[in-house]
Motif scaffolding. Structure first.
Motif, PDB file in Angstrom:
ATOM      1  N   ALA A   1      25.850 -18.492  21.201  1.00 56.67           N
ATOM      2  CA  ALA A   1      24.733 -18.490  22.136  1.00 56.67           C
ATOM      3  C   ALA A   1      24.531 -17.124  22.776  1.00 56.67           C
ATOM      4  CB  ALA A   1      24.961 -19.546  23.216  1.00 56.67           C
ATOM      5  N   LEU A   2      25.627 -16.440  23.093  1.00 57.83           N
ATOM      6  CA  LEU A   2      25.523 -15.165  23.787  1.00 57.83           C
ATOM      7  C   LEU A   2      25.266 -13.986  22.858  1.00 57.83           C
ATOM      8  CD1 LEU A   2      28.439 -15.558  26.376  1.00 57.83           C
ATOM      9  CD2 LEU A   2      25.989 -15.755  26.814  1.00 57.83           C
ATOM     10  N   PHE A   3      25.923 -13.996  21.689  1.00 57.22           N
ATOM     11  CA  PHE A   3      25.897 -12.806  20.830  1.00 57.22           C
ATOM     12  C   PHE A   3      25.430 -13.070  19.400  1.00 57.22           C
ATOM     13  CE2 PHE A   3      29.754 -12.594  23.611  1.00 57.22           C
ATOM     14  CZ  PHE A   3      29.203 -11.772  24.577  1.00 57.22           C
ATOM     15  N   GLY A   4      25.152 -14.317  19.070  1.00 61.40           N
ATOM     16  CA  GLY A   4      24.850 -14.631  17.679  1.00 61.40           C
ATOM     17  C   GLY A   4      26.051 -14.402  16.790  1.00 61.40           C
ATOM     18  N   ALA A   5      27.254 -14.605  17.348  1.00 62.06           N
ATOM     19  CA  ALA A   5      28.506 -14.331  16.630  1.00 62.06           C
ATOM     20  C   ALA A   5      29.077 -15.621  16.048  1.00 62.06           C
ATOM     21  CB  ALA A   5      29.518 -13.692  17.565  1.00 62.06           C
ATOM     22  N   ILE A   6      29.518 -15.539  14.806  1.00 72.29           N
ATOM     23  CA  ILE A   6      30.110 -16.686  14.120  1.00 72.29           C
ATOM     24  C   ILE A   6      31.486 -16.272  13.617  1.00 72.29           C
ATOM     25  CG2 ILE A   6      29.894 -18.352  12.238  1.00 72.29           C
ATOM     26  CD1 ILE A   6      26.857 -17.741  12.300  1.00 72.29           C
ATOM     27  N   ALA A   7      32.522 -16.891  14.190  1.00 74.72           N
ATOM     28  CA  ALA A   7      33.892 -16.577  13.775  1.00 74.72           C
ATOM     29  C   ALA A   7      34.446 -17.637  12.830  1.00 74.72           C
ATOM     30  CB  ALA A   7      34.794 -16.453  15.007  1.00 74.72           C
ATOM     31  N   TRP A   8      33.913 -18.840  12.887  1.00 80.40           N
ATOM     32  CA  TRP A   8      34.318 -19.901  11.961  1.00 80.40           C
ATOM     33  C   TRP A   8      33.187 -20.901  11.826  1.00 80.40           C
ATOM     34  CZ3 TRP A   8      36.668 -19.281  16.783  1.00 80.40           C
ATOM     35  CH2 TRP A   8      36.373 -20.247  17.734  1.00 80.40           C
ATOM     36  N   ASP A   9      33.149 -21.579  10.693  1.00 75.77           N
ATOM     37  CA  ASP A   9      32.132 -22.598  10.434  1.00 75.77           C
ATOM     38  C   ASP A   9      32.758 -23.677   9.569  1.00 75.77           C
ATOM     39  OD1 ASP A   9      29.964 -24.157   9.906  1.00 75.77           O
ATOM     40  OD2 ASP A   9      28.737 -22.586   9.000  1.00 75.77           O
ATOM     41  N   TYR A  10      32.983 -24.845  10.162  1.00 76.75           N
ATOM     42  CA  TYR A  10      33.639 -25.943   9.466  1.00 76.75           C
ATOM     43  C   TYR A  10      32.640 -26.931   8.869  1.00 76.75           C
ATOM     44  CZ  TYR A  10      37.547 -24.250  12.338  1.00 76.75           C
ATOM     45  OH  TYR A  10      38.498 -23.481  12.954  1.00 76.75           O
ATOM     46  N   SER A  11      31.387 -26.528   8.776  1.00 73.02           N
ATOM     47  CA  SER A  11      30.371 -27.420   8.222  1.00 73.02           C
ATOM     48  C   SER A  11      30.791 -27.894   6.830  1.00 73.02           C
ATOM     49  CB  SER A  11      29.029 -26.693   8.121  1.00 73.02           C
ATOM     50  OG  SER A  11      28.568 -26.303   9.394  1.00 73.02           O
TER      51      SER A  11
ATOM     52  N   ASN B   1      40.046  -5.460  29.592  1.00 69.82           N
ATOM     53  CA  ASN B   1      40.014  -5.691  28.147  1.00 69.82           C
ATOM     54  C   ASN B   1      38.962  -6.733  27.783  1.00 69.82           C
ATOM     55  OD1 ASN B   1      40.747  -5.571  25.462  1.00 69.82           O
ATOM     56  ND2 ASN B   1      42.801  -6.380  25.744  1.00 69.82           N
ATOM     57  N   ILE B   2      38.956  -7.831  28.529  1.00 68.54           N
ATOM     58  CA  ILE B   2      37.986  -8.896  28.261  1.00 68.54           C
ATOM     59  C   ILE B   2      36.570  -8.420  28.563  1.00 68.54           C
ATOM     60  CG2 ILE B   2      37.210 -11.187  29.001  1.00 68.54           C
ATOM     61  CD1 ILE B   2      40.183 -11.875  29.460  1.00 68.54           C
ATOM     62  N   ALA B   3      36.409  -7.698  29.674  1.00 69.91           N
ATOM     63  CA  ALA B   3      35.081  -7.217  30.052  1.00 69.91           C
ATOM     64  C   ALA B   3      34.523  -6.241  29.013  1.00 69.91           C
ATOM     65  CB  ALA B   3      35.140  -6.548  31.430  1.00 69.91           C
ATOM     66  N   ILE B   4      35.351  -5.304  28.552  1.00 66.33           N
ATOM     67  CA  ILE B   4      34.910  -4.343  27.536  1.00 66.33           C
ATOM     68  C   ILE B   4      34.611  -5.052  26.222  1.00 66.33           C
ATOM     69  CG2 ILE B   4      35.625  -2.368  26.136  1.00 66.33           C
ATOM     70  CD1 ILE B   4      34.846  -1.592  28.921  1.00 66.33           C
ATOM     71  N   THR B   5      35.420  -6.060  25.889  1.00 65.66           N
ATOM     72  CA  THR B   5      35.188  -6.823  24.649  1.00 65.66           C
ATOM     73  C   THR B   5      33.835  -7.515  24.698  1.00 65.66           C
ATOM     74  OG1 THR B   5      37.558  -7.192  24.329  1.00 65.66           O
ATOM     75  CG2 THR B   5      36.050  -8.674  23.174  1.00 65.66           C
ATOM     76  N   ILE B   6      33.519  -8.138  25.829  1.00 64.75           N
ATOM     77  CA  ILE B   6      32.226  -8.804  25.980  1.00 64.75           C
ATOM     78  C   ILE B   6      31.092  -7.802  25.836  1.00 64.75           C
ATOM     79  CG2 ILE B   6      30.729 -10.017  27.616  1.00 64.75           C
ATOM     80  CD1 ILE B   6      33.252 -11.388  28.703  1.00 64.75           C
ATOM     81  N   GLN B   7      31.252  -6.626  26.454  1.00 63.20           N
ATOM     82  CA  GLN B   7      30.230  -5.583  26.351  1.00 63.20           C
ATOM     83  C   GLN B   7      30.092  -5.095  24.913  1.00 63.20           C
ATOM     84  OE1 GLN B   7      28.109  -4.241  28.720  1.00 63.20           O
ATOM     85  NE2 GLN B   7      28.795  -5.901  30.047  1.00 63.20           N
ATOM     86  N   ALA B   8      31.228  -4.968  24.214  1.00 67.15           N
ATOM     87  CA  ALA B   8      31.196  -4.517  22.814  1.00 67.15           C
ATOM     88  C   ALA B   8      30.494  -5.535  21.925  1.00 67.15           C
ATOM     89  CB  ALA B   8      32.622  -4.263  22.312  1.00 67.15           C
ATOM     90  N   PHE B   9      30.747  -6.831  22.173  1.00 64.83           N
ATOM     91  CA  PHE B   9      30.054  -7.875  21.428  1.00 64.83           C
ATOM     92  C   PHE B   9      28.548  -7.822  21.698  1.00 64.83           C
ATOM     93  CE2 PHE B   9      34.002 -10.826  21.310  1.00 64.83           C
ATOM     94  CZ  PHE B   9      34.422 -10.208  20.143  1.00 64.83           C
ATOM     95  N   ALA B  10      28.203  -7.662  22.975  1.00 68.55           N
ATOM     96  CA  ALA B  10      26.792  -7.622  23.333  1.00 68.55           C
ATOM     97  C   ALA B  10      26.091  -6.426  22.695  1.00 68.55           C
ATOM     98  CB  ALA B  10      26.645  -7.564  24.856  1.00 68.55           C
ATOM     99  N   ARG B  11      26.771  -5.282  22.668  1.00 73.02           N
ATOM    100  CA  ARG B  11      26.159  -4.095  22.070  1.00 73.02           C
ATOM    101  C   ARG B  11      26.059  -4.237  20.557  1.00 73.02           C
ATOM    102  NH1 ARG B  11      22.270  -1.266  21.687  1.00 73.02           N
ATOM    103  NH2 ARG B  11      22.529   0.715  20.602  1.00 73.02           N
TER     104      ARG B  11
END
Length: 231
Positions: free
Chosen positions: A106-116, A177-187
């Motif tokens: 929802a936030l980044f359009g990121a998909i780390a796993w898909d069990y469909s 670390n978490i804050a920078i990671t979130i920013q990196a995902f968003a960018r």
């Protein structure tokens, strides 16, 4: 005479929960979970794949979060039988996994796993096999790991200056670390949408965490920008 299992449950129920302990449990769970997942991938799929969840360090916060919740649950349900603990752990782990998958997409359009397409999957975010794995991990954590942590915790002076300083410094590092990671995902999501850098922070992220680095470090993750996959 109490059995070993009963003794361990009583030790677990007497664990004194405090903020520094929960933080270090988060760290331990993040590292241990990443190790287990890396070994699992190597055995099942062959070869090494980076499964890190943060930009710095060998951490997978989904397991750290699960460890903290399961520790709290262990204190509450320490006298429950193994089947109950297994089922509760499976439910907790699946809920954490589902929430993480949904938020990342929802936030980044990121998909780390898909069990469909797998047995017992819910929206492709959780499935029966991994729910059972969460149950097994939770049972091991609450019955084997937590009692040992409880004994070790009793020997630590949580009010000492050294322990407080280490906990504060560690917590600050993890928050950053978490804050920078979130920013990196968003960018990375913005780059996927062909959006140019619009601030000094964007330029910093482009230099320190370019798309090639993100793809190598978060090897199991695809960040597709704002266009979420159809379900």
């Amino acid at each position: 005479m109490e059995t070993v299992a009963t003794t361990q449950r009583n030790e677990t129920s007497s664990t004194s929960i405090n903020a520094p302990l929960l933080f270090w449990l988060f760290v331990i769970g993040s590292i241990a979970g990443l190790l287990v997942e890396t070994v699992y991938h190597a055995i099942v799929f062959g070869g090494y794949e980076s499964r890190a969840g943060l930009v710095w360090g060998p951490f997978s916060p989904i397991y750290g979060t699960g460890a903290v919740i399961l520790t709290i649950v262990a204190n509450r349900f320490s006298n429950s039988n193994a089947i109950a603990v297994f089922l509760i752990s499976a439910l907790v782990g699946s809920a954490v996994e589902f929430a993480t998958s949904w938020l990342m997409e929802a936030l980044f359009g990121a998909i780390a796993w898909d069990y469909s397409g797998t047995l017992g999957n819910i929206d492709g975010r959780v499935n029966l096999a991994f729910a059972l794995m969460w149950g097994a991990l939770g049972l091991i954590w609450t019955r084997i790991v937590t009692p040992r942590i409880a004994r070790a915790s009793c020997r630590i002076d949580w009010r000492s200056t050294a322990v407080r300083a280490a906990s504060i410094l560690g917590a600050v590092f993890m928050v950053v670390n978490i804050a920078i990671t979130i920013q990196a995902f968003a960018r990375e999501s913005a780059r996927a949408d062909d959006l140019p850098a619009a601030s000094p922070i964007d330029h910093f992220l482009d230099q320190q965490f370019p798309s090639t680095w993100m793809q190598e470090h978060f090897e199991n993750m695809s960040i597709c920008g704002s266009g979420l996959r159809p379900r």
